[in-house]
Each structure stands twice: as C-alpha cells, then as structure tokens.
Design an enzyme around this catalytic site. Structure first.
Site, mmCIF file in Angstrom:
data_model
loop_
_atom_site.group_PDB
_atom_site.id
_atom_site.type_symbol
_atom_site.label_atom_id
_atom_site.label_comp_id
_atom_site.label_asym_id
_atom_site.label_seq_id
_atom_site.Cartn_x
_atom_site.Cartn_y
_atom_site.Cartn_z
ATOM 1 C CE LYS A 1 -0.191 2.605 -6.267
ATOM 2 N NZ LYS A 1 0.400 3.532 -7.274
ATOM 3 N N GLY B 1 1.644 9.261 1.482
ATOM 4 C CA GLY B 1 0.950 10.031 0.454
ATOM 5 C C GLY B 1 0.036 11.047 1.089
ATOM 6 C CB SER B 2 -2.862 12.874 -0.286
ATOM 7 O OG SER B 2 -3.687 11.798 -0.672
ATOM 8 C CB THR B 3 -4.159 14.023 4.835
ATOM 9 O OG1 THR B 3 -2.867 14.385 5.347
ATOM 10 C CG2 THR B 3 -5.113 13.855 5.997
ATOM 11 C CD GLU B 4 -8.669 13.187 -1.466
ATOM 12 O OE1 GLU B 4 -7.662 13.804 -1.883
ATOM 13 O OE2 GLU B 4 -9.660 12.926 -2.170
ATOM 14 N N GLY C 1 -4.901 8.589 2.792
ATOM 15 C CA GLY C 1 -4.592 7.916 4.062
ATOM 16 C C GLY C 1 -5.855 7.637 4.861
ATOM 17 C CD GLU D 1 5.688 10.476 5.826
ATOM 18 O OE1 GLU D 1 5.018 11.535 5.859
ATOM 19 O OE2 GLU D 1 6.574 10.256 5.011
ATOM 20 C CB CYS E 1 5.524 14.809 3.659
ATOM 21 S SG CYS E 1 6.941 13.755 3.968
ATOM 22 C CD GLU F 1 1.387 18.162 2.080
ATOM 23 O OE1 GLU F 1 0.505 17.397 1.645
ATOM 24 O OE2 GLU F 1 2.395 17.763 2.681
#
Ligand code: NAI
Ligand code: MG
Length: 493
Positions: free
Chosen positions: A195, A246-249, A251, A268, A302, A399
C-alpha cells in the site's frame, strides 16, 4: 572561486541560473488508476476514487482507487492463491523475475524519475540520481540472493518464505520504499500486498505495469491504494507479516493491533538524528554533509541530520559557512534540473512544518532563513536554521520532517554523546572528525541504527538500515533485510 568576483551583500552569486526544465513528455498518465490485484488493474468494490496531485503546481494528475476492507481482502486472497506456485518455483527462476524488474526500472528510469518528481515534489536530480537507481539496485541485489538463501544463513536450517506480506510505505521515497519492501520479500519466495502513501501512489502504479511487463506470476505482487483506513485494513487482513515505514504514532498503533496475532512485524519509524561536528573536522566537507543531511528531499527523510551538534570552538565559523551555503540553495520547480530544494509533499506536511517552526521562535530560538523567491502555487518552505536551541525545545525533540535544522553546541566528547542520545529516537547519526579513534569511540556509544562518519545520507542495498527505541525495529537492506521474510526448517513464522 576567484576573489576578484564581487558578491552582492547576502552572499548570492552575481549570476543566475537559466531554467533547465526536464520534459514531462516521457510520462503518459491515465485519467484514473484501479487497484492492481491478481496481475490486472481492477475497479475498486468500494466505488470510491480520490485525486492525486502535484505538490508543486497543485494540479490533479490522476484519480486513484480507494481500497476498502473488501478490496484489501481481495488483494490478500490473490496473494495467498499465488503463494504455492511462487514458492514451488526453482529459486534461480524466481531470481530471474526479480532481475527483470530491476532491468525494467533501469530501462524506464527517466519515466520513473519524472513521475516521482511530479507526484512527490522532490527535485528531479534526486529522483534521477538517487531514488530510481537505488530502487533498481535493491532489486538487483536481492535477486542475487534468491538462489543462495541456504548459504546466507549458515547453521540456521532450511530457509523458506513466511507467506503473504502486507507492506505499507510512506510518501518521502515512494518508489524506493516499494523496492525496499518488495525486493527481499519476492527474493525469499513471499507474495505481497503493497500500500503506497495516499499522496504519492503513481510510481507504485507504474511499478505495477512493470510487474505486468516482467510477467511476474499473477497475484505475486498486488498494489492497493488508499489512505490510513486502507493501511489499517491491510494490517487486520489475513497476512503473515506486516512491514511498515512511516510515523511512530501509526507504528505504535500497528504494533498494538498485531500483538498476539502471530503476524510478524517490522517497523521503520521516525528519527531526530544528531550530526556531530568536532573542531578538527574538515569544515567545508562537513558543511556539505550538514546541508545534504537536512535539505536532501526537503528534509522529508527519516534519517535526516536534523540536529546539528557543533563543538564550541568552531561554532561561529561553521555557522557563517552554513549561512553562506544556504544562500546558494535553489528552491523551486522540482522538475528544473538545477533545483536543490523542491516542493513540500503535501499541504498537511507544510502545516506541520510551519507549526513546529513557529514553536521554535516562540520558545526563544533564533531563526535564519535565506532570501529566496518561492513560486506562488504549490507547497513551499524556505531552508531554515535555528541557533540558540536548547534540548527542551520542541524543534530539538520532535521530528519536523522538513527543511529545518536545529543547531546546538557541545564542549566534550561525553557531552556530545549525551546530547546525541537524548532523544526518544535512534535511527541514524553522523560524526565529523579527522580522528579515526574518535569515530570508533563515538560510533559505539551512539544509540542509532546507522552511524555515518564524514559523510551522511549514504545508502546501499548491501547495508542494513533500521532503528532503536521509537525509530522502530527490524532491519531493511543487506542480509538482515532478508531475515524478516524467512522461516527456518519450517519453524514458526
Ligand atoms: P503516516 O504514518 O500516517 O503514513 C505512512 C503510511 O501509513 C501511509 O501509507 C499511510 O496511508 C499509512 N497509514 C496511516 N495511518 C495508518 C493506520 N492507522 N494503519 C495503517 N497504515 C496507516 O505518516 P504521515 O501522516 O503521512 O506523516 C506524519 C509524520 O510522520 C511526518 O510529519 C513525519 O514526521 C513522519 N513520517 C515518517 C516517515 C519515515 O520515513 N519514517 C515517513 C512518513 C512520515
Ligand atoms: Mg498520518
């Protein structure tokens, strides 16, 4: 440069650049793109479509299907159905298919580069010289492993594939991230549902055409477009593994929803890398590295070197050099071959960058931006430096994912290590010094997955990449990048 050339105040050179636009003729866009399932483009059962734009002109490039949970399930079924035959194929035959993808990418390199720049806003010189060649290199590299898996992991037993991989990628390196995900998965005998990010689906859909040309067996690669809901549906679908960048949130949300499901997971996520410059560093080289570290791809990276740590004795001279260099960065039309800093990927990302920069000013850091004209349409942000930054400032902790550098200082090696590691992230770091022993000493103490020395943002398919702490877990690239896609002796996935 001769001293005889007079420079106007501000340091800009007295000459300008003629525009050098790359032609878009090589790209043939469809009006709309369906989902790539079972080897063909199909209409979405959802009945929904969304426009994808160029962030540098805000023009709509095409409409793209929005996959709902039913569409995603269909793609996963196609991948599942394709699994037995793909796994039964002799590994050397599987390798041939992966090599074909690599060669097609090379043959159509210009088309991919132009489309990447149109849809994502990054400078053509980067998509042409970095994204596309590296994407091809990943397919070449992993194709080479396909028939050597037993030798790759000695003593581990017989390697076999995991099954169906669900792969969710971001918008900063759309084609390259697709390559990072698909190449090891396919080489190891898995099938995939990929995706792409909602703002940058077009090169993934061109890659689907490459899959058709390369005659990849139907269903081995499926591509479903859509936003977060589509991604969440893929996470919840009947897949054996999720790979996410993508974003930590997001993830964290994915880790919660896969917990206990038996699905394998690699994440990642974000970063806030320290780029550490010692007083003995080759300064002009360091300046180029610092500039590349934060302004490459508009800072949508990143592993960007977004925190510069400078040893105090060289702070003034380094800052002057950085400001001079900032003046020479060309910001604007990403299709222009002279452009250094292109468009911000989306309006939402521009808003986020602007908000964080505002917080930097409000919290008392000192901002510096060069004078430069920005195009009227599209999403743009001036290259920005902050000095007087303290560890507690949001611009030192969060970030930003934009062309914004926060500069801090240090006196001793211990202080540099302390400050560099004082972050919830741990993806990358840079060290600039003439002293080899100091490089090794620093590299072993920095909590970062990748540590560059006297260079920055170097990527190679043979080298593993990934993070610690809130930057995620699992590695991509190299042998390490194959492991998440393999089981041993038919053992647990
Ligand atoms: P995001 O994490 O929301 O998007 C990345 C991918 O995940 C996209 O394909 C998106 O459609 C998908 N996604 C979104 N929500 C999902 C969900 N609930 N379940 C499954 N998939 C989902 O990142 P976004 O919102 O585009 O950017 C926000 C910030 O994240 C950026 O400002 C940047 O700081 C960071 N980021 C980091 C990246 C990296 O390479 N580490 C890449 C992109 C963003
Ligand atoms: Mg998001």
């Amino acid at each position: 440069m001769s001293d005889a050339i007079e420079r106007p105040a501000g340091g800009a050179p007295p000459w300008g650049y003629a525009s050098a636009p790359e032609s878009t003729d090589v790209v043939r866009l469809e009006d709309r793109y369906g989902l790539f399932i079972g080897g063909e483009f199909v209409e979405p059962k959802s009945g929904r479509w969304f426009p994808t734009i160029s962030p540098s002109t805000e023009e709509t490039l095409a409409d793209v299907a929005e996959a709902d949970a039913t569409d995603v399930a269909r793609a996963v079924d196609a991948a599942r159905d394709a699994t037995p035959a793909w796994q039964a194929l002799a590994p050397a035959e599987r390798a041939k298919y992966v090599f074909r993808i690599a060669r097609q990418l090379q043959e159509r390199a210009r088309e991919f580069a132009v489309l990447e720049t149109m849809n994502g806003g990054k400078p053509i010189k980067e998509s042409r010289d970095v994204d596309v060649p590296l994407a091809a290199a990943h397919f070449f590299y992993y194709a080479g492993w396909a028939d050597k898996l037993e030798y790759a992991f000695p003593g581990r037993g017989t390697p076999g594939p995991v099954g169906v991989a669900g792969q969710i990628i971001p918008w900063n390196f759309p084609l390259l991230m697709a390559a990072w995900k698909l190449a090891p998965a396919l080489a190891a005998g898995n099938t995939a549902v990929l995706k792409p990010a909602e703002t940058t689906p077009l090169t993934a859909l061109l890659l689907a055409q490459v899959m058709q040309e390369a005659e990849i067996p139907h269903g081995v690669v499926n591509i479903v477009t859509g936003a977060g809901e589509t991604g969440a549906a893929l996470v919840d679908a009947d897949v054996d593994k999720i790979a996410f960048t993508g974003s930590t949130e997001v993830g964290k949300a994915i880790q919660r929803s896969t917990a206990g499901s038996g699905k394998r997971l690699t994440l990642e996520l974000g970063g806030k890398a320290a780029n550490v410059v010692f007083e003995d560093a080759p300064l002009d080289q360091a300046v180029e590295g610092v500039i590349n570290g934060i302004f490459f791809n508009q800072g949508h990276v990143c592993c960007a070197g977004s925190r510069l740590l400078v040893q105090e004795p060289i702070f003034d001279v380094l800052l002057d050099k950085l400001k001079d260099r900032l003046q020479t960065l060309r910001v604007g039309d990403p299709l222009d071959k002279n452009t250094d800093v292109g468009a911000i990927n989306s309006k939402a990302q521009l808003t986020k960058i602007a908000e964080l920069v505002e917080s930097g000013v409000e919290e008392g850091a000192e901002i510096y931006q060069p004078e430069c004209d920005l195009p009227e349409r599209g999403f743009w942000f001036r290259p920005t430096l902050f000095t007087g930054v303290s560890q507690s400032h949001r611009i030192a902790r969060e970030e930003i994912f934009g062309p914004v550098l926060s500069i801090l200082t240090f006196r001793t090696v211990d202080e540099a290590v302390e400050k560099a590691n004082n972050t919830p992230y741990g993806l990358s770091a840079g060290i600039w010094t003439e002293k080899g022993s100091r490089i090794l000493h620093m590299a072993s103490r920095l909590r970062a997955g990748v540590v560059w020395a006297n260079t920055f943002n170097r990527f190679d398919p043979t080298s593993p990449f990934g993070g610690y702490k809130e930057s995620g877990f699992g590695r991509e690239g190299g042998l390490h990048g194959l492991e998440p896609y393999l089981t041993f002796d038919g053992g647990p996935r």
